[in-house]
Design an enzyme around this catalytic site. Structure first.
Site, PDB file in Angstrom:
ATOM      1  CE  LYS A 133      32.422  91.788 -36.236  1.00  0.00           C
ATOM      2  NZ  LYS A 133      32.503  92.269 -35.288  1.00  0.00           N
ATOM      3  CE  LYS A 168      33.223  91.980 -40.903  1.00  0.00           C
ATOM      4  NZ  LYS A 168      32.186  93.071 -41.374  1.00  0.00           N
ATOM      5  NE  ARG A 218      25.823 100.986 -37.097  1.00  0.00           N
ATOM      6  CZ  ARG A 218      26.344 100.461 -35.676  1.00  0.00           C
ATOM      7  NH1 ARG A 218      26.164 100.894 -34.859  1.00  0.00           N
ATOM      8  NH2 ARG A 218      27.361  99.566 -35.906  1.00  0.00           N
ATOM      9  NE  ARG A 233      29.637 103.705 -38.561  1.00  0.00           N
ATOM     10  CZ  ARG A 233      29.122 102.262 -38.198  1.00  0.00           C
ATOM     11  NH1 ARG A 233      29.451 102.282 -37.009  1.00  0.00           N
ATOM     12  NH2 ARG A 233      28.834 101.062 -39.150  1.00  0.00           N
ATOM     13  NE  ARG A 241      40.856  99.242 -37.806  1.00  0.00           N
ATOM     14  CZ  ARG A 241      41.645  99.938 -37.156  1.00  0.00           C
ATOM     15  NH1 ARG A 241      41.709  98.930 -35.794  1.00  0.00           N
ATOM     16  NH2 ARG A 241      42.543 100.462 -36.523  1.00  0.00           N
ATOM     17  CG  ASP A 281      27.762  98.011 -39.177  1.00  0.00           C
ATOM     18  OD1 ASP A 281      27.761  98.734 -38.817  1.00  0.00           O
ATOM     19  OD2 ASP A 281      28.906  97.561 -38.394  1.00  0.00           O
ATOM     20  CD  GLU A 289      30.354  94.418 -38.207  1.00  0.00           C
ATOM     21  OE1 GLU A 289      30.323  94.321 -37.172  1.00  0.00           O
ATOM     22  OE2 GLU A 289      31.476  94.596 -38.481  1.00  0.00           O
ATOM     23  CG  ASN A 291      26.631  96.442 -35.497  1.00  0.00           C
ATOM     24  OD1 ASN A 291      27.765  96.186 -34.709  1.00  0.00           O
ATOM     25  ND2 ASN A 291      27.041  96.767 -36.139  1.00  0.00           N
TER      26      ASN A 291
END
Length: 324
Positions: A133, A168, A218, A233, A241, A281, A289, A291
């Protein structure tokens, strides 16, 4: 090559959509040996980092949909041995979060293994240094307005400015613990108390990005190069979400001009730090984000586009091994 994968228990894999399995399958097709290691199996013995590793072979059994129970018929164990991590040609860290202290200890062990000659991907120090994050704050030119705080006053001021926000935790995954607070501010204080444990934990708050309805994309980076397709997504009805774990639907798409701008902007920096595989993301035009623990979505992109994401990953490992 002998490639060791540090991952969750193989018996829990849903291989029809598992990115680690996709890597294993691509490696096996090239004749590489596959070894599986669980996080608790690593240890320091006689001043060397070793692991109780299982050499596995793939059986060719295919699972096309969600099984009712975990199944282990997709692999067979050929042997089990205690092996120094430096004796593998490559060690691929694929353990899923939570990123707790045991995960941190694992990165320390892997860093010691590197000092003994192990080749670890992603680089353990880089994993440890990149909170998935917080890492976006290094690249504000690509992000929506964001604050990181455990102050309710700062959160209320941010909400008053932007009117529609996402809160979050800094250690969540799969959409866990994500809340939206709209213009009316309903339950803002209660959500804050829950996420911060009454101000004891730090959280992230971002301006809500309406383009989430078109998907939380993604974007994968492998060895400093973007995969040409992303996985959008798309949230299920009534959700904010898009995470697949939260019921989102994955749709593969070519990278947009903005996706590619973000990817090529970050890729050289992240790859130079030893992050071979990164999952960005992106919602709308905004990076949300970075990841680095165990990025996924290989299988969905491969199945929908035919692009061999797993093969690209194994190519990168082979090049890294050849380069020493």
């Amino acid at each position: 090559m002998r490639i060791a994968f540090i991952a969750d228990p193989l018996e829990q894999f849903r291989i029809y959509k598992d990115s680690t399995f996709a890597m294993m399958e691509a490696a096996a097709k090239r004749g590489h040996e596959l070894w599986a290691i669980l996080q608790p199996d690593m240890a320091v013995v006689d001043a060397r980092v070793v692991a109780t590793a299982r050499r596995i072979v793939l059986t060719g059994v295919a699972h096309d949909s969600e099984p009712h129970d975990p199944r282990a018929d997709w692999f067979a164990v050929a042997e089990t041995a205690d092996i120094a991590l430096a004796d593998f040609d490559a060690v691929v860290m694929r353990k899923d979060p939570p990123f707790d202290m045991e995960y941190v200890y694992s990165t320390f062990l892997l860093e010691r293994a590197e000092a003994e000659g192990a080749r670890v991907f992603n680089k353990p120090r880089a994993i440890r240094d990149h909170n998935e994050k917080l890492a976006i704050t290094e690249f504000p030119q690509y992000t929506a307005p964001t604050i990181v705080t455990r102050s309710l006053e700062r959160v209320r001021a941010f909400h008053a400015e932007h009117r529609d926000v996402i809160l979050k935790p800094l250690d969540g995954m799969g959409g866990m613990g994500i809340f939206r607070v709209r213009d009316d501010g309903l339950n803002l204080g209660s959500i804050f108390e829950t996420l911060t444990r009454d101000g004891a934990r730090t959280i992230m708050v971002q301006r809500y990005i309406p383009e989430i309805v078109d998907g939380d994309k993604r974007v994968l980076l492998i060895a400093g190069q973007p995969v040409p397709f992303c996985l959008a997504r798309i949230p299920m009805a009534g959700e904010t979400r898009g995470n697949l774990a939260a019921g989102g639907t994955g749709v593969a798409r070519p990278l947009s001009e903005r996706d590619r701008e973000i990817a090529t902007g970050l890729a050289p920096t992240l790859w130079a730090r030893g992050l071979m595989l990164v999952g960005l993301d992106v919602i709308g035009a905004n990076l949300t984000e970075i990841n680095v623990t165990s990025p996924t979505c290989f299988r969905e992109i491969m199945d929908q586009t035919g692009f061999d994401v797993a093969g690209m990953m194994i190519d990168a490992i082979e090049r890294a091994r050849a380069a020493g």
